[in-house]
Design a protein around this motif. Structure first.
Motif, mmCIF file in Angstrom:
data_model
loop_
_atom_site.group_PDB
_atom_site.id
_atom_site.type_symbol
_atom_site.label_atom_id
_atom_site.label_comp_id
_atom_site.label_asym_id
_atom_site.label_seq_id
_atom_site.Cartn_x
_atom_site.Cartn_y
_atom_site.Cartn_z
ATOM 1 N N ILE A 95 45.841 41.648 33.139
ATOM 2 C CA ILE A 95 45.651 41.419 34.583
ATOM 3 C C ILE A 95 44.872 40.144 34.887
ATOM 4 O O ILE A 95 44.781 39.739 36.043
ATOM 5 C CB ILE A 95 44.958 42.629 35.244
ATOM 6 N N ASN A 96 44.304 39.519 33.877
ATOM 7 C CA ASN A 96 43.614 38.228 34.035
ATOM 8 C C ASN A 96 42.637 38.231 35.207
ATOM 9 O O ASN A 96 42.803 37.463 36.166
ATOM 10 C CB ASN A 96 44.650 37.110 34.209
ATOM 11 N N PRO A 97 41.596 39.072 35.135
ATOM 12 C CA PRO A 97 40.676 39.205 36.265
ATOM 13 C C PRO A 97 39.854 37.952 36.554
ATOM 14 O O PRO A 97 39.345 37.784 37.660
ATOM 15 C CB PRO A 97 39.764 40.349 35.828
ATOM 16 N N PHE A 98 39.738 37.058 35.566
ATOM 17 C CA PHE A 98 38.891 35.871 35.740
ATOM 18 C C PHE A 98 39.686 34.631 36.144
ATOM 19 O O PHE A 98 39.162 33.512 36.130
ATOM 20 C CB PHE A 98 38.102 35.607 34.462
ATOM 21 N N GLY A 99 40.958 34.840 36.473
ATOM 22 C CA GLY A 99 41.774 33.738 36.972
ATOM 23 C C GLY A 99 41.904 32.596 35.985
ATOM 24 O O GLY A 99 41.955 32.795 34.775
ATOM 25 N N ARG A 100 41.921 31.390 36.553
ATOM 26 C CA ARG A 100 42.115 30.201 35.700
ATOM 27 C C ARG A 100 40.856 29.794 34.958
ATOM 28 O O ARG A 100 40.895 28.938 34.071
ATOM 29 C CB ARG A 100 42.580 29.028 36.561
ATOM 30 N N TYR A 101 39.717 30.398 35.324
ATOM 31 C CA TYR A 101 38.433 29.915 34.814
ATOM 32 C C TYR A 101 38.266 30.160 33.308
ATOM 33 O O TYR A 101 37.658 29.352 32.613
ATOM 34 C CB TYR A 101 37.291 30.558 35.595
ATOM 35 N N SER A 102 38.805 31.256 32.812
ATOM 36 C CA SER A 102 38.694 31.514 31.370
ATOM 37 C C SER A 102 39.511 30.494 30.573
ATOM 38 O O SER A 102 39.053 29.973 29.555
ATOM 39 C CB SER A 102 39.155 32.938 31.033
ATOM 40 N N LYS A 103 40.727 30.180 31.069
ATOM 41 C CA LYS A 103 41.561 29.194 30.376
ATOM 42 C C LYS A 103 40.983 27.791 30.495
ATOM 43 O O LYS A 103 41.051 26.991 29.562
ATOM 44 C CB LYS A 103 42.987 29.233 30.933
ATOM 45 N N HIS A 223 35.233 35.086 40.897
ATOM 46 C CA HIS A 223 36.670 35.280 41.111
ATOM 47 C C HIS A 223 37.033 36.754 40.955
ATOM 48 O O HIS A 223 37.794 37.304 41.768
ATOM 49 C CB HIS A 223 37.467 34.435 40.112
ATOM 50 N N ALA A 224 36.485 37.397 39.913
ATOM 51 C CA ALA A 224 36.766 38.817 39.683
ATOM 52 C C ALA A 224 36.231 39.675 40.826
ATOM 53 O O ALA A 224 36.895 40.614 41.281
ATOM 54 C CB ALA A 224 36.161 39.256 38.350
ATOM 55 N N GLN A 225 35.036 39.352 41.310
ATOM 56 C CA GLN A 225 34.451 40.116 42.417
ATOM 57 C C GLN A 225 35.283 39.984 43.697
ATOM 58 O O GLN A 225 35.485 40.970 44.411
ATOM 59 C CB GLN A 225 33.016 39.641 42.678
ATOM 60 N N LEU A 226 35.773 38.788 43.971
ATOM 61 C CA LEU A 226 36.573 38.574 45.179
ATOM 62 C C LEU A 226 37.875 39.364 45.139
ATOM 63 O O LEU A 226 38.414 39.748 46.185
ATOM 64 C CB LEU A 226 36.874 37.073 45.342
ATOM 65 N N ASN A 227 38.375 39.588 43.918
ATOM 66 C CA ASN A 227 39.630 40.329 43.751
ATOM 67 C C ASN A 227 39.376 41.759 43.295
ATOM 68 O O ASN A 227 40.260 42.397 42.717
ATOM 69 C CB ASN A 227 40.532 39.609 42.744
ATOM 70 N N GLY A 228 38.165 42.252 43.571
ATOM 71 C CA GLY A 228 37.763 43.584 43.126
ATOM 72 C C GLY A 228 38.699 44.706 43.512
ATOM 73 O O GLY A 228 39.094 45.520 42.654
#
Length: 318
Positions: A95-103, A223-228
């Protein structure tokens, strides 16, 4: 250099840990171990271990997601079993909760750490080469020539007579013929070190990448919190619903992000490594001709008679 690397890693690790202690206090204690593992993996990578930056970063975010989910997104969860934690870890990859930031963090670190890793390996290779040539065995012919040059005048009672320069050079060049063959490779090696140190100081700046880890992690958590809500809905379908505490976590425990005022410390660390880089590469440049000129270096100073005074030519005093 290795000491400088370790110093920078400790600085970046402390800076990253302070993010959780000041901004995400509910998960600070549990986040300490994943942070420590991340920087241990980075250190091992720089030292040449068979690992990748990508695996280290993604393993960190795998460990981080259960904490973010249970302490920030759903702070009422009371029973975080091993099975549920593992399910969250595996779900993170889908589900990639951290968006593009991890990549993005993988990309930025990979570029800078590659140059550091290559420099570390190059320095280890240089030490190996130096140790090998330092203990190079002398042939019988070389030993005889050295004895003849140094001690044969003593048989005539000429204990203060030193070898002539030309004679010394002939003997040393014969003894060090195999060492001088390293000249071309050594010059190329110095050029490689110069390239790597320049790479580290340019687009692959290690200090900027390491100290940027804190901000990357912060952006990923936000990012994860905003898409909680969306994340919770997906996790409930995949992992089920964990036990919930009555009511929500008090807002007093949610601390806004605060940037630590560590600029001065960072600048000092940055300047220190840059200074080391410049001093090191300037020193290494001076040794570019070392293997080609080693005979000349040895036949300099007190070993030989450099002026027009009397000297020993191997057969007689001239």
């Amino acid at each position: 250099f290795l000491e400088a690397f370790e110093s920078l890693l400790r600085f970046a690790e402390n800076r990253t840990s302070s993010l959780f202690e000041t901004a995400y206090r509910p998960m600070a204690k549990e986040a300490a171990e994943p942070v420590k593992e991340l920087f241990t993996d980075i250190s091992l990578y720089i030292l040449g271990a068979e690992t990748t930056v990508e695996s280290a970063v993604l393993r960190f975010f795998d460990s981080l997601f259960p904490l973010v989910y249970s302490r920030l997104i759903n702070p009422g969860i009371t029973d975080l079993s091993e099975d549920y934690t593992e399910c969250l870890r595996l779900t993170r990859q889908d589900i990639n909760p951290f968006g593009r930031y991890s990549k993005n963090m993988v990309t930025e670190l990979s570029k800078s750490l590659w140059a550091s890793r290559m420099l570390s390996q190059a320095l280890s290779l240089g030490i190996e080469v130096i140790n090998t040539t330092e203990h190079a065995a002398l042939t019988k012919e070389c030993s005889k020539a050295l004895v003849k040059m140094q001690y044969c005048p003593h048989c005539q009672g000429l204990t203060l007579i030193r070898p002539c320069v030309g004679y010394c050079l002939n003997v040393m060049r014969g003894c060090l013929a195999s060492v001088s063959e390293l000249d071309a490779q050594w010059r190329e090696y110095i050029s490689t070190l110069e390239y790597l140190t320049n790479e580290m100081a340019a687009s692959h700046d290690l200090e900027i990448a390491l100290t940027g880890i804190r901000n990357s992690i912060n952006e990923a958590i936000l990012h994860a919190q905003l898409n909680g809500p969306q994340l919770s809905a997906t996790v409930d379908k995949v992992c089920g619903q964990p036990k919930q505490q009555e009511g929500n976590l008090s807002s007093d425990n949610i601390v806004p992000v605060k940037e630590a005022t560590e600029t001065q410390t960072f600048v000092m660390a940055h300047a220190s490594l840059n200074t080391k880089r410049r001093e090191f590469i300037n020193y290494m440049k001076r040794s570019r001709t070392f293997h080609a000129s080693i005979a000349e270096r040895l036949c300099d100073g007190d070993l030989v008679m450099r002026d027009s005074s009397t000297c020993w030519n191997g057969e007689d005093v001239v």
